[in-house]
Write a protein that holds these residues in place. Structure first.
Motif, mmCIF file in Angstrom:
data_model
loop_
_atom_site.group_PDB
_atom_site.id
_atom_site.type_symbol
_atom_site.label_atom_id
_atom_site.label_comp_id
_atom_site.label_asym_id
_atom_site.label_seq_id
_atom_site.Cartn_x
_atom_site.Cartn_y
_atom_site.Cartn_z
ATOM 1 N N SER A 182 0.945 -1.105 -0.076
ATOM 2 C CA SER A 182 0.006 -0.095 -0.001
ATOM 3 C C SER A 182 0.950 1.122 0.139
ATOM 4 O O SER A 182 2.206 1.292 0.440
ATOM 5 N N ALA A 183 0.161 2.175 -0.240
ATOM 6 C CA ALA A 183 0.859 3.730 -0.446
ATOM 7 C C ALA A 183 -0.230 4.728 0.415
ATOM 8 O O ALA A 183 -1.378 4.702 0.132
ATOM 9 N N GLN A 184 0.381 5.543 1.276
ATOM 10 C CA GLN A 184 -0.412 6.510 2.051
ATOM 11 C C GLN A 184 0.048 7.716 2.100
ATOM 12 O O GLN A 184 1.211 7.862 2.431
ATOM 13 N N VAL A 185 -0.647 8.814 1.808
ATOM 14 C CA VAL A 185 -0.329 10.092 1.863
ATOM 15 C C VAL A 185 -0.324 10.413 3.419
ATOM 16 O O VAL A 185 -1.371 10.202 4.103
ATOM 17 N N ILE A 186 0.857 10.892 4.019
ATOM 18 C CA ILE A 186 1.122 11.257 5.320
ATOM 19 C C ILE A 186 0.906 12.820 5.619
ATOM 20 O O ILE A 186 0.032 13.281 6.553
ATOM 21 N N SER A 187 1.333 13.464 4.851
ATOM 22 C CA SER A 187 1.030 15.021 4.765
ATOM 23 C C SER A 187 1.369 15.512 3.505
ATOM 24 O O SER A 187 1.955 15.059 2.582
ATOM 25 N N PHE A 188 0.663 16.654 3.202
ATOM 26 C CA PHE A 188 0.665 17.457 2.163
ATOM 27 C C PHE A 188 0.917 19.072 2.451
ATOM 28 O O PHE A 188 0.160 19.580 3.298
ATOM 29 N N SER A 189 1.668 19.704 1.500
ATOM 30 C CA SER A 189 2.087 21.019 1.913
ATOM 31 C C SER A 189 1.612 21.880 0.441
ATOM 32 O O SER A 189 2.160 21.547 -0.414
ATOM 33 N N ASN A 190 0.609 22.618 0.515
ATOM 34 C CA ASN A 190 0.169 23.389 -0.653
ATOM 35 C C ASN A 190 1.389 24.446 -0.950
ATOM 36 O O ASN A 190 1.760 24.678 -2.075
ATOM 37 N N GLU A 191 1.869 25.045 -0.018
ATOM 38 C CA GLU A 191 2.905 25.983 -0.202
ATOM 39 C C GLU A 191 4.118 25.681 -0.820
ATOM 40 O O GLU A 191 4.897 26.327 -1.665
ATOM 41 N N SER A 192 4.755 24.521 -0.503
ATOM 42 C CA SER A 192 5.892 23.912 -1.281
ATOM 43 C C SER A 192 5.906 22.698 -2.092
ATOM 44 O O SER A 192 6.716 22.117 -2.471
ATOM 45 N N SER A 193 4.474 22.297 -2.263
ATOM 46 C CA SER A 193 4.230 21.119 -2.948
ATOM 47 C C SER A 193 5.003 20.038 -2.721
ATOM 48 O O SER A 193 5.555 19.243 -3.327
ATOM 49 N N THR A 194 5.129 19.755 -1.444
ATOM 50 C CA THR A 194 5.581 18.535 -0.697
ATOM 51 C C THR A 194 4.816 17.768 -0.168
ATOM 52 O O THR A 194 3.666 17.982 0.244
ATOM 53 N N VAL A 195 4.999 16.358 -0.772
ATOM 54 C CA VAL A 195 4.013 15.338 -0.102
ATOM 55 C C VAL A 195 4.916 14.261 0.487
ATOM 56 O O VAL A 195 6.013 13.877 0.079
#
Length: 67
Positions: free
Chosen positions: A17-30
């Motif tokens: 599986s793959a799961q997004v832990i956090s996402f930042s719109n400011e720096s486009s970091t996932v």
């Protein structure tokens, strides 16, 4: 990510599986978590196949192939 890793000839059979832990719109970091089910330790498996650079390169290759 799920499609990339589940269809990978090198990692597909180990990928779970793959799961997004956090996402930042400011720096486009996932930040994401990948889960693999690995066989009992065999010589070189963790060092070669489950090497973080190797896993990143699977994703990079997929991105390059789409261009």
């Amino acid at each position: 990510l799920t499609e990339v890793y589940s269809s990978s000839p090198a990692l597909g059979r180990y990928f779970r599986s793959a799961q997004v832990i956090s996402f930042s719109n400011e720096s486009s970091t996932v930040i994401y978590q990948l889960v693999f089910s690995v066989p009992p330790s065999t010589e070189g498996f963790m060092e070669n196949v489950m090497n973080p650079d190797f896993i990143r390169n699977i994703l990079r290759q997929n991105i390059y192939d789409e261009d």
